[in-house]
Scaffold this active site. Structure first.
Site, short mmCIF file in Angstrom:
data_model
loop_
_atom_site.label_atom_id
_atom_site.label_comp_id
_atom_site.label_asym_id
_atom_site.label_seq_id
_atom_site.Cartn_x
_atom_site.Cartn_y
_atom_site.Cartn_z
N CYS A 187 -62.49 27.77 72.80
CA CYS A 187 -62.52 28.69 71.58
C CYS A 187 -61.74 29.93 72.13
O CYS A 187 -60.67 29.77 72.67
CB CYS A 187 -64.16 29.13 71.44
SG CYS A 187 -64.81 29.87 72.96
N ARG A 213 -57.15 31.06 62.89
CA ARG A 213 -56.73 31.49 64.28
C ARG A 213 -56.30 30.02 65.04
O ARG A 213 -55.36 30.08 65.59
CB ARG A 213 -57.76 31.95 65.17
CG ARG A 213 -58.07 33.30 64.63
CD ARG A 213 -59.61 33.65 65.24
NE ARG A 213 -59.40 33.57 66.96
CZ ARG A 213 -60.50 33.83 67.53
NH1 ARG A 213 -61.66 34.38 67.06
NH2 ARG A 213 -60.39 34.13 68.85
#
Length: 279
Positions: free
Chosen positions: A236, A176
């Site tokens: 995050c 990601r």
């Protein structure tokens, strides 16, 4: 109280009048597991369930953002959690959500807060006692004062780009971070904040769910190219697993760390913010 406590230590302390245990389990959207049902099926004796989706700024379009001090204090009181308590937080989640709740406690002024090393998986594997059903508790008295030095917002992070004054640590999976594949939440761009370093939260743990040694934690930061001499911002997907590298840094006595609460849920949704791809 050490910020990381063992299962043996906690079992010996259960029943102490000033000790409060918190179940912080939560999951990603779409995960079929039900944190409330799992809590009611088995939790550490005396533990209360802390719901990060509800103890949040529910008026924000972003997921589980920090609530205001008044709401946080009210929810803590309703859970029977009060001033002067020692708190031990645990979870049973691959996201290691106890770190997020530990951080929330700290930024709202709690002095004595710890994470249970190994969490519920280790506790149950060792055959330690547990309870079933809903939590029962008396009303507490909790005073909350937000330490804004522990929180980063979008404007603060944007001001760091290209300056070289801070380290930005991204706790999402490496794929990601690199922009490979989609995000679990719709409407988000792929990639990462320019200048950020990739350090997936899963790397901080051993196979038995315990935290790696302090020497191993320091080596993780070094391998990721993180300069410990600079202040740090952790990020995050939505501000949950960002608390893992923050807690690891705390174990290494580094306290000049902020958590970017909006994280990629905010950054990736804003087309005007710069984004980078690749490892």
């Amino acid at each position: 109280m050490d910020p990381l406590v063992s299962t043996a230590w906690l079992e010996a302390e259960l029943g102490a009048p000033d000790l409060r245990v918190i179940d912080a389990t939560a999951f990603l959207p779409g995960d079929p597991r039900d944190a409330r049902a799992e809590y009611e099926a088995a939790h550490i004796p005396g533990a209360v369930r802390f719901d990060i989706e509800e103890i949040a700024d529910t008026e924000s379009p972003l997921p589980h953002m920090l609530p205001g001090a008044h709401k946080f204090a009210s929810r803590m009181q309703s859970l029977g959690l009060g001033d002067g308590n020692r708190f031990v937080v645990y979870d049973n989640s691959p996201l290691h959500t106890s770190a997020r709740v530990w951080w929330m406690l700290k930024v709202f002024g709690v002095h004595f807060a710890a994470i249970l090393d190994g969490g519920m998986p280790k506790w149950m594997a060792e055959g330690r006692p547990f309870e079933i059903g809903r939590d029962l508790h008396r009303h507490g008295h909790f005073t909350a004062a937000l330490d804004r030095e522990g929180v980063a917002d979008k404007g603060f992070v944007l001001g760091l780009i290209g300056q070289g004054t801070h380290e930005i640590v991204d706790a999402r999976p490496a794929s990601r971070f690199a922009g490979e594949g989609g995000e679990p939440r719709p409407g988000l761009a792929s990639g990462h904040i320019p200048g950020a370093k990739s350090l997936p939260q899963t790397e901080f743990f051993n196979a038995d769910n315990t935290w790696k040694s302090r020497e191993e934690l320091r080596a993780l930061f070094e391998r990721a190219g993180v300069d410990f001499g600079k202040p740090m911002v952790t990020s995050c997907g939505s501000g949950v697993t960002a608390a893992v590298p923050l807690f690891a840094a705390y174990l290494l006595r580094k306290h000049d760390v902020r958590l970017y609460d909006g994280s990629w849920s905010e950054w990736g949704a804003d087309p005007d913010l710069p984004k980078a791809v690749g490892a």
